[in-house]
Each structure stands twice: as structure tokens, then as C-alpha cells.
Design a protein around this motif. Structure first.
Motif, PDB file in Angstrom:
ATOM      1  N   LYS A   1      -6.922  -9.406   5.955  1.00 14.51           N
ATOM      2  CA  LYS A   1      -7.256  -8.712   6.777  1.00 14.51           C
ATOM      3  C   LYS A   1      -6.494  -7.468   7.998  1.00 14.51           C
ATOM      4  O   LYS A   1      -6.400  -6.658   7.332  1.00 14.51           O
ATOM      5  N   ARG A   2      -5.486  -8.752   8.345  1.00 15.97           N
ATOM      6  CA  ARG A   2      -4.356  -7.618   9.070  1.00 15.97           C
ATOM      7  C   ARG A   2      -4.202  -6.607   7.804  1.00 15.97           C
ATOM      8  O   ARG A   2      -3.483  -5.497   8.391  1.00 15.97           O
ATOM      9  N   PHE A   3      -3.752  -7.074   6.504  1.00 16.14           N
ATOM     10  CA  PHE A   3      -2.692  -5.865   5.651  1.00 16.14           C
ATOM     11  C   PHE A   3      -3.577  -4.951   5.175  1.00 16.14           C
ATOM     12  O   PHE A   3      -3.301  -3.613   5.030  1.00 16.14           O
ATOM     13  N   MET A   4      -5.107  -5.181   4.886  1.00 16.41           N
ATOM     14  CA  MET A   4      -5.794  -3.779   5.111  1.00 16.41           C
ATOM     15  C   MET A   4      -6.367  -3.365   5.877  1.00 16.41           C
ATOM     16  O   MET A   4      -6.186  -2.087   5.952  1.00 16.41           O
ATOM     17  N   GLN A   5      -6.319  -3.434   7.189  1.00 16.95           N
ATOM     18  CA  GLN A   5      -6.478  -2.419   8.441  1.00 16.95           C
ATOM     19  C   GLN A   5      -5.303  -1.478   8.355  1.00 16.95           C
ATOM     20  O   GLN A   5      -5.149  -0.459   8.867  1.00 16.95           O
ATOM     21  N   VAL A   6      -4.397  -1.800   8.336  1.00 16.20           N
ATOM     22  CA  VAL A   6      -2.831  -1.474   8.276  1.00 16.20           C
ATOM     23  C   VAL A   6      -2.957  -0.286   7.769  1.00 16.20           C
ATOM     24  O   VAL A   6      -2.901   0.821   7.907  1.00 16.20           O
ATOM     25  N   LEU A   7      -3.548  -0.488   6.412  1.00 15.39           N
ATOM     26  CA  LEU A   7      -3.508   0.413   5.067  1.00 15.39           C
ATOM     27  C   LEU A   7      -4.445   1.639   5.519  1.00 15.39           C
ATOM     28  O   LEU A   7      -4.441   2.632   4.885  1.00 15.39           O
ATOM     29  N   ILE A   8      -5.262   1.160   6.089  1.00 22.57           N
ATOM     30  CA  ILE A   8      -6.749   2.325   6.314  1.00 22.57           C
ATOM     31  C   ILE A   8      -5.905   3.028   7.186  1.00 22.57           C
ATOM     32  O   ILE A   8      -6.427   3.974   7.431  1.00 22.57           O
TER      33      ILE A   8
ATOM     34  N   LEU B   1      -2.129   4.516  -1.759  1.00 14.83           N
ATOM     35  CA  LEU B   1      -2.848   3.708  -0.513  1.00 14.83           C
ATOM     36  C   LEU B   1      -3.931   3.247  -0.907  1.00 14.83           C
ATOM     37  O   LEU B   1      -4.249   1.787  -0.676  1.00 14.83           O
ATOM     38  N   MET B   2      -5.192   3.323  -1.616  1.00 15.70           N
ATOM     39  CA  MET B   2      -6.201   3.286  -1.887  1.00 15.70           C
ATOM     40  C   MET B   2      -6.346   2.391  -2.917  1.00 15.70           C
ATOM     41  O   MET B   2      -6.835   0.977  -3.144  1.00 15.70           O
ATOM     42  N   PHE B   3      -5.377   2.430  -3.927  1.00 14.27           N
ATOM     43  CA  PHE B   3      -4.445   1.336  -4.640  1.00 14.27           C
ATOM     44  C   PHE B   3      -4.501   0.257  -4.660  1.00 14.27           C
ATOM     45  O   PHE B   3      -4.759  -0.729  -4.505  1.00 14.27           O
ATOM     46  N   ALA B   4      -3.564   0.245  -3.257  1.00 21.56           N
ATOM     47  CA  ALA B   4      -3.049  -0.710  -2.954  1.00 21.56           C
ATOM     48  C   ALA B   4      -4.239  -1.947  -1.887  1.00 21.56           C
ATOM     49  O   ALA B   4      -4.328  -2.720  -1.703  1.00 21.56           O
ATOM     50  N   PHE B   5      -5.074  -0.897  -1.446  1.00 24.50           N
ATOM     51  CA  PHE B   5      -6.242  -1.552  -0.780  1.00 24.50           C
ATOM     52  C   PHE B   5      -7.143  -2.271  -1.478  1.00 24.50           C
ATOM     53  O   PHE B   5      -7.418  -3.196  -1.310  1.00 24.50           O
TER      54      PHE B   5
ATOM     55  N   TRP C   1      -6.660  -3.448  -4.535  1.00 27.38           N
ATOM     56  CA  TRP C   1      -6.337  -4.585  -4.496  1.00 27.38           C
ATOM     57  C   TRP C   1      -6.347  -5.556  -4.345  1.00 27.38           C
ATOM     58  O   TRP C   1      -6.402  -6.874  -4.138  1.00 27.38           O
ATOM     59  N   GLY C   2      -6.440  -5.545  -2.343  1.00 30.01           N
ATOM     60  CA  GLY C   2      -5.940  -6.481  -1.523  1.00 30.01           C
ATOM     61  C   GLY C   2      -7.025  -6.860  -1.813  1.00 30.01           C
ATOM     62  O   GLY C   2      -7.503  -8.773  -1.432  1.00 30.01           O
TER      63      GLY C   2
END
Length: 225
Positions: free
Chosen positions: A63-70, A95-99, A101-102
Motif C-alpha cells: 500500500k505505501r509503495f503504491m501511494q508513493v508512486l501515485i 512509474l505506471m509499469f512499477a505501479f 507490477w506492484g
């Protein structure tokens, strides 16, 4: 009222719906002019990100990882309206790919070989398939940005203009249909394409094996009880 809130019993319904809306919006937005298209697509992507984070709130590890990406993605999307920075589009695609993937990793842990089979898990497997196609579409957009002649049947332009076509090509490849209207020209693009075809075949085998084994285990547990 509580039944309508996103929880472990219905979270994948919301997420799959958001991904379908993203794909539909990308195709419908092609009728709009350049700037409007890009703004609309970025808005829909931002909403999709939020729905994914809320749906995966049960998975605290991602959750936190994806919040930072957003946050980074939104700041980047806003920045490009005011300043011109080389390769900013490539950064946004990354960034979109990382999100995605997560999101894919988090769903896989909750859906594949995870015990009892429910409707929510079956829908989750559909979300996994959609994410797989979207991630490969982003890979193709990155390849096209770095090598404009990597694909025939598609013109080199801003990623927002080509998002719908590359998503179409990705899912055609993922399902091994191979219509041939868009095709890879460079060796690296060709490798990416056949790797996606292989991933599509293996994904179907893994999902079927997961659901069958989980269903048999669930049936065995019920009989013992």
C-alpha cells in the motif's frame, strides 16, 4: 451499507471494473484532440491508481509503495504542463509499469494457490490478466519511444496517442491471436512480443492449476467436515 464498501470479499470487482474502464476510456479518447486526449487519459489513469490502492488496502506491504508512486506520478503529470523536461514521458511510463507490477504482485499473492475459491478470486484472476496485458503495453510504448521504427502499423507519437493501439496489440499477442496489423520490426521488439505470448500461455496454465487445486482442497475440507 457496509456490504458496499471495498473489502476482502469484493475488492477485485472494483479493481477489475476500474481496469476495464481504463481500457475503454483509452479507446474512446482517441476521438479527442491531442491535449484533451492526454489530459483525459491521465485523469482516468489517476482514478484507476486510486481504486487499485483502495482495493489493495488489505495488503499493507504494497500500500505505501503504491501511494508513493501515485504521488510522484501526479506531480510528474502536473509538471509536464508547465516545464519541458527531456524523457519525462519515459519516466511516467516507468512509474505506471512499477505501479501495475506492484498491483499484480499483490493480487497474485491473494488469488493464486491461496485456499478457498470464491467469486472474488475468480474476478481477481481476470484483473491479473488485464494487468499483464497493460504492463506489456507499457513495455511496447517504451520500446516505441526509444526506437520509433520498432513496430510497423503504428506511427511514433506521444504515448497517450498510442496507448489504446498498444493495449490492443498487447492483448492480441497475450492471447496468441496475432492479427498481424501491427508487427515488431527490431530484434528487441520481437523478443518482447514472443515473451508476452509465452507469458500468456503459461498464465492460463497457472491460473487453471491454481483454481483446480484450490477447488479440490476446498471440496476435500468440506467432505472431512
Amino acid at each position: 451499507m457496509n456490504q458496499r464498501r471495498i473489502n476482502k470479499q469484493n475488492n477485485f470487482y472494483y479493481m477489475t471494473g476500474a481496469l476495464v474502464v481504463l481500457l475503454l476510456s483509452a479507446s474512446l479518447a482517441k476521438s479527442l484532440m491531442g491535449g484533451m486526449l492526454e489530459s483525459l487519459l491521465e485523469g482516468v489513469i489517476a482514478i484507476t491508481f486510486l481504486v487499485c490502492v483502495i482495493s489493495l488496502g488489505v495488503d499493507k506491504s504494497w500500500k505505501r509503495f503504491m501511494q508513493v508512486l501515485i504521488v510522484i506520478w501526479l506531480l510528474t503529470a502536473i509538471s509536464k504542463r508547465f516545464v519541458t523536461i527531456p524523457h519525462l514521458d519515459l519516466f511516467m511510463l516507468g512509474l505506471m509499469f512499477a505501479f501495475f507490477w506492484g498491483t499484480f504482485s499483490s493480487i497474485a499473492k491473494q488469488v493464486l494457490f491461496s485456499g478457498a475459491v470464491s467469486g472474488n478470486q475468480v474476478v481477481g484472476s481476470i484483473a491479473l490478466f488485464l494487468l499483464l496485458g497493460l504492463m506489456w503495453a507499457l513495455v511496447y510504448l517504451l520500446i516505441l519511444a526509444l526506437s520509433p521504427n520498432a513496430f510497423s502499423g503504428i506511427e511514433h507519437s506521444a504515448w497517450g496517442q498510442n496507448f489504446s493501439q498498444m493495449a490492443y496489440f498487447s492483448f492480441v499477442t497475450l492471447t496468441t491471436l496475432g492479427y498481424g496489423d501491427i508487427s515488431p520490426n527490431t530484434p528487441f521488439a520481437q523478443v518482447a512480443v514472443y515473451m508476452e505470448a509465452i507469458a500468456g500461455v503459461f498464465y492460463m496454465a497457472i491460473v487453471v492449476a491454481s483454481l483446480v487445486s484450490a477447488g479440490l482442497a476446498q471440496k476435500s475440507t468440506q467432505q472431512e467436515g
